[in-house]
Structures are given as structure tokens and as C-alpha cells.
Enzyme design. Structure first.
Site, PDB file in Angstrom:
ATOM      1  N   THR A 195     -10.762  28.104  -3.254  1.00 25.05           N
ATOM      2  CA  THR A 195     -10.169  26.928  -2.611  1.00 25.05           C
ATOM      3  C   THR A 195      -8.661  27.099  -2.509  1.00 25.05           C
ATOM      4  OG1 THR A 195     -11.861  25.426  -3.398  1.00 25.05           O
ATOM      5  CG2 THR A 195      -9.680  24.483  -3.051  1.00 25.05           C
ATOM      6  N   VAL A 224     -20.436  17.325  -1.916  1.00 18.15           N
ATOM      7  CA  VAL A 224     -18.991  17.340  -1.667  1.00 18.15           C
ATOM      8  C   VAL A 224     -18.306  17.380  -3.034  1.00 18.15           C
ATOM      9  CG1 VAL A 224     -17.036  15.998  -0.787  1.00 18.15           C
ATOM     10  CG2 VAL A 224     -19.162  16.102   0.531  1.00 18.15           C
ATOM     11  N   GLY A 225     -17.277  18.174  -3.145  1.00 19.96           N
ATOM     12  CA  GLY A 225     -16.563  18.292  -4.421  1.00 19.96           C
ATOM     13  C   GLY A 225     -15.306  17.440  -4.464  1.00 19.96           C
ATOM     14  N   THR A 246      -8.311  23.240  -8.490  1.00 21.80           N
ATOM     15  CA  THR A 246      -9.337  24.162  -8.020  1.00 21.80           C
ATOM     16  C   THR A 246     -10.343  24.370  -9.149  1.00 21.80           C
ATOM     17  OG1 THR A 246      -9.777  26.365  -7.101  1.00 21.80           O
ATOM     18  CG2 THR A 246      -7.974  26.208  -8.673  1.00 21.80           C
ATOM     19  N   MET A 248     -14.364  23.804 -10.764  1.00 21.73           N
ATOM     20  CA  MET A 248     -15.569  22.966 -10.753  1.00 21.73           C
ATOM     21  C   MET A 248     -15.225  21.515 -10.402  1.00 21.73           C
ATOM     22  SD  MET A 248     -18.785  23.003 -11.196  1.00 21.73           S
ATOM     23  CE  MET A 248     -19.318  24.380 -12.183  1.00 21.73           C
TER      24      MET A 248
HETATM   25  C1  SD4 Z   1     -15.167  22.204  -5.248  1.00 18.72           C
HETATM   26  N1  SD4 Z   1     -13.047  22.476  -6.284  1.00 18.72           N
HETATM   27  O1  SD4 Z   1     -15.724  21.992  -4.184  1.00 18.72           O
HETATM   28  C2  SD4 Z   1     -13.907  22.992  -5.253  1.00 18.72           C
HETATM   29  C3  SD4 Z   1     -14.246  24.430  -5.376  1.00 18.72           C
HETATM   30  C4  SD4 Z   1     -13.185  25.298  -5.928  1.00 18.72           C
HETATM   31  O2  SD4 Z   1     -12.666  27.159  -7.091  1.00 18.72           O
HETATM   32  O3  SD4 Z   1     -12.039  25.000  -6.003  1.00 18.72           O
HETATM   33  N2  SD4 Z   1     -13.564  26.415  -6.439  1.00 18.72           N
HETATM   34  O4  SD4 Z   1     -15.645  21.835  -6.318  1.00 18.72           O
END
Ligand code: SD4
Length: 335
Positions: A195, A224-225, A246, A248
Site C-alpha cells: 500500500t 475493504v480495509g 499500512t 493489516m
Molecule cells: C489493507 N492496509 O487493505 C491495507 C493493506 C496494506 O500492507 O497496507 N498492506 O488492509
């Protein structure tokens, strides 16, 4: 009187008074004066402009930094900066060529926040490469702040965005390979790219931020994160500073991480300490942190920056006054 002289005189006067009270020698006063002067100068050495971004996203961050050097506003610099990687097919976590969900659909999330505190986001958008620019359109051209899925895609076409296939032969091949085991266990650090969260302060001292991603690889359809969610993946308060996350996303969402970092800076913490505290909020929720990565980067109004992660492997790009560097982040899990 020039600024250095003023600082020196001010420091000398106060040190002289202090010497009288404390009964110390003139030489000692001089040494203390130098110390004080250096501290004052160090704390007021604000960069002319600065761009920082998550991971080793050098091309994107340098593009942003060079635009800032030309005097471009922070908001333009970051949108154009991340666009470089959104268009890079080899980057498997943003834009074209990104990793799809487990059903083979590439769905992108993005958001942007302006120095005015305005915000725009798009969630789970297909067929559009430059979703950060689309999030800006939502912010500037609609009465809304969040648009999702098909509606966001239709809005993109109305704004002149092109329809493009985001699943490249390489990402399709990797997905088919993944289907053989269907093992959903997000790696702690997805190597090289991830990300892109980017924060910039322009020559006028205005701060803006952006986040663009395909989220977690092989996520469930519709997932969606944190990245497009205000306060979680990104938060900007132009009076205080900004932060972006960035890793999880589920864990960042539960602690409203980027807003937390900015509020901690508002209450006097440095960007570095604020990032550390936000990571501590996550790890103290239990041992599960051992299996996932989260990292924050932040900057304050003085152009000071910070970064911190749960695990080793995270880096932050920094472009400041013509110089680009990749900073290896400190981390919590030293075990
Ligand atoms: C998410 N935070 O969709 C994003 C993914 C990410 O390193 O940053 N991965 O959860």
C-alpha cells in the site's frame, strides 16, 4: 539584527542572568550559550518541503518531492506521485497489475485528505487505474465523501477516466497458482511494494495525504480495509500534522490508528513517539500481533517525521530538500 545574532543575544542574556544567580564562570556561560543556541536552531530547522511514503516507493515519492521542489501544492504532488506506481504493472499492490481478491477481481481502495481538512474516498473500485485521483474527484466534484464499487466506477467514467483491465497476465497467473492451495495467510511484509501512503508538506507549509491500495491479496470479495477510511488509513490536520498506515487493515481500523497518531502529536508527542504509541495500542490487544504487520508514518507541522512498525522489514521513503532516502523503520517485536 540577523536571526542567528538575535538567538545568540537572547541566549547570552538569559545565560548571563542565570550565571549571576548560580555563581558560575564566564567561560561556562559561553559554553552553555553555544549549547542553547544549537538547540534553538535545531528545533527550528524546518525543511522547505518534504514528502514521505510507506515502503520502498522511491519512484512515487521522488515524483512527489520533485513537484514540491517546483513549488507545486502538496495535494497535486501526492496525487501525481502515487499515480506513477498505480500505472506500474509490476507493482502488485496498487493500480494495474495489483493482486486480485480470491475470485479474481482486482478491486482498489483509495482516499485523499486536503490541507483544508476535506476528504474523499473510493472503495472496491474495478477497472480504474488512478483511484487516488478518483478519490480527489469525489472530494472536489461531489457533495459526498465516500463512493463505493459500481457507483464510484460510473462516476469515474463521467469524469473522463478510462476503463482498463487491471488483472494482468502476471497477476492472473499468480492468482491461479494461489487457487491451488487457497491458503489465506497475509505475509508479514509483502516484499518490495505495498500500500502506498504518502504525506507531503509543500513550500507554503500546507500538508496533504493520500493512500492507494488493492488491499490484502486474495481477500474475500467485497472486503475493504483501513486504507480508504478517514482516521484509520489516513488522517491530516493541517494545524498539527498527518499520519498514514499500512499493513493489516482490520487492526488499524479497530484502533483508528492514523487519527490516534495525529491526536497524540496534537498533545505534544513527536511523530516518532506518536507512531510508537499507536503500534503499542495494537500489540497490547493480545499475542495475535505476532502474525501480522502494521506500520505508521507521520509528519508534524514542523516537518519532523516518524515511523514505526510491529515487525522488522518496514521502510519509509523520505524526499526532503532535493534528497531522497529510504529509512529503515524501528519496530516493536524484537523477540
Ligand atoms: C489493507 N492496509 O487493505 C491495507 C493493506 C496494506 O500492507 O497496507 N498492506 O488492509
Amino acid at each position: 539584527m540577523n536571526r542567528r545574532k538575535f538567538i545568540q543575544n537572547t541566549a547570552l542574556t538569559s545565560a548571563g542572568i542565570a550565571a549571576g544567580v548560580a555563581g558560575i564562570s564566564c567561560k561556562e556561560v559561553e559554553n552553555k550559550t553555544q549549547d542553547t543556541e544549537e538547540k534553538i536552531i535545531a528545533s527550528s530547522s524546518k525543511p522547505n518541503y518534504i514528502s514521505i511514503s510507506t515502503w520502498n516507493t522511491e519512484s512515487a515519492n521522488t515524483a512527489s518531492g520533485e513537484l514540491l521542489a517546483q513549488g507545486k501544492p502538496a495535494l497535486d504532488a501526492i496525487i501525481e506521485g502515487v499515480a506513477v506506481e498505480e500505472a506500474n504493472e509490476k507493482n502488485t499492490t496498487v493500480g494495474i497489475g495489483a493482486t486480485p481478491d480470491r475470485e479474481g477481481n482486482v478491486t482498489l481502495d483509495a482516499c485523499v485528505m486536503s490541507p483544508d481538512g476535506d476528504y474523499g474516498a473510493v472503495l472496491a473500485v474495478e477497472n480504474i487505474v488512478h483511484v487516488a485521483a478518483l478519490a480527489r474527484k469525489v472530494m472536489e466534484e461531489t457533495p459526498h465523501v465516500i463512493m463505493a464499487s459500481k457507483g464510484a466506477e460510473e462516476f469515474a467514467y463521467s469524469q473522463g477516466f478510462k476503463k482498463e483491465k487491471l488483472l494482468t497476465p502476471a497477476s492472473e497467473k499468480a492468482w491461479k497458482e494461489w487457487l491451488k492451495t487457497s491458503d489465506y495467510q497475509p505475509a508479514i511484509n509483502v516484499e518490495n511494494h505495498d500500500t502506498i501512503g504518502m504525506l507531503a508538506m509543500d513550500a507554503s507549509g500546507e500538508i496533504a495525504g493520500v493512500c492507494t491500495t488493492s488491499g490484502l491479496g486474495y481477500k474475500m470479495k467485497g472486503r475493504v480495509g483501513d486504507s480508504p477510511i478517514i482516521g484509520s488509513g489516513l488522517f491530516v490536520d493541517n494545524e498539527v500534522g498527518a499520519a498514514v498506515a499500512t499493513g493489516m487493515g482490520e487492526e488499524v481500523l479497530k484502533t483508528v490508528g492514523s487519527f490516534l497518531v495525529v491526536e497524540l502529536m496534537r498533545n505534544g508527542m513527536s511523530p516518532q513517539k506518536a507512531c510508537e504509541e499507536a503500534i503499542h495500542r495494537i500489540v497490547k490487544r493480545g499475542d495475535r500481533y505476532k502474525d501480522f504487520q502494521v506500520a505508521y508514518i507521520a509528519m508534524n507541522k514542523n516537518g519532523e517525521t516518524g515511523n514505526y512498525a510491529i515487525h522488522p522489514g518496514f521502510t519509509m521513503m523520505k524526499y526532503q530538500d532535493g534528497k531522497s532516502e529510504n529509512i529503515i523503520s524501528d519496530y516493536y517485536n524484537k523477540a
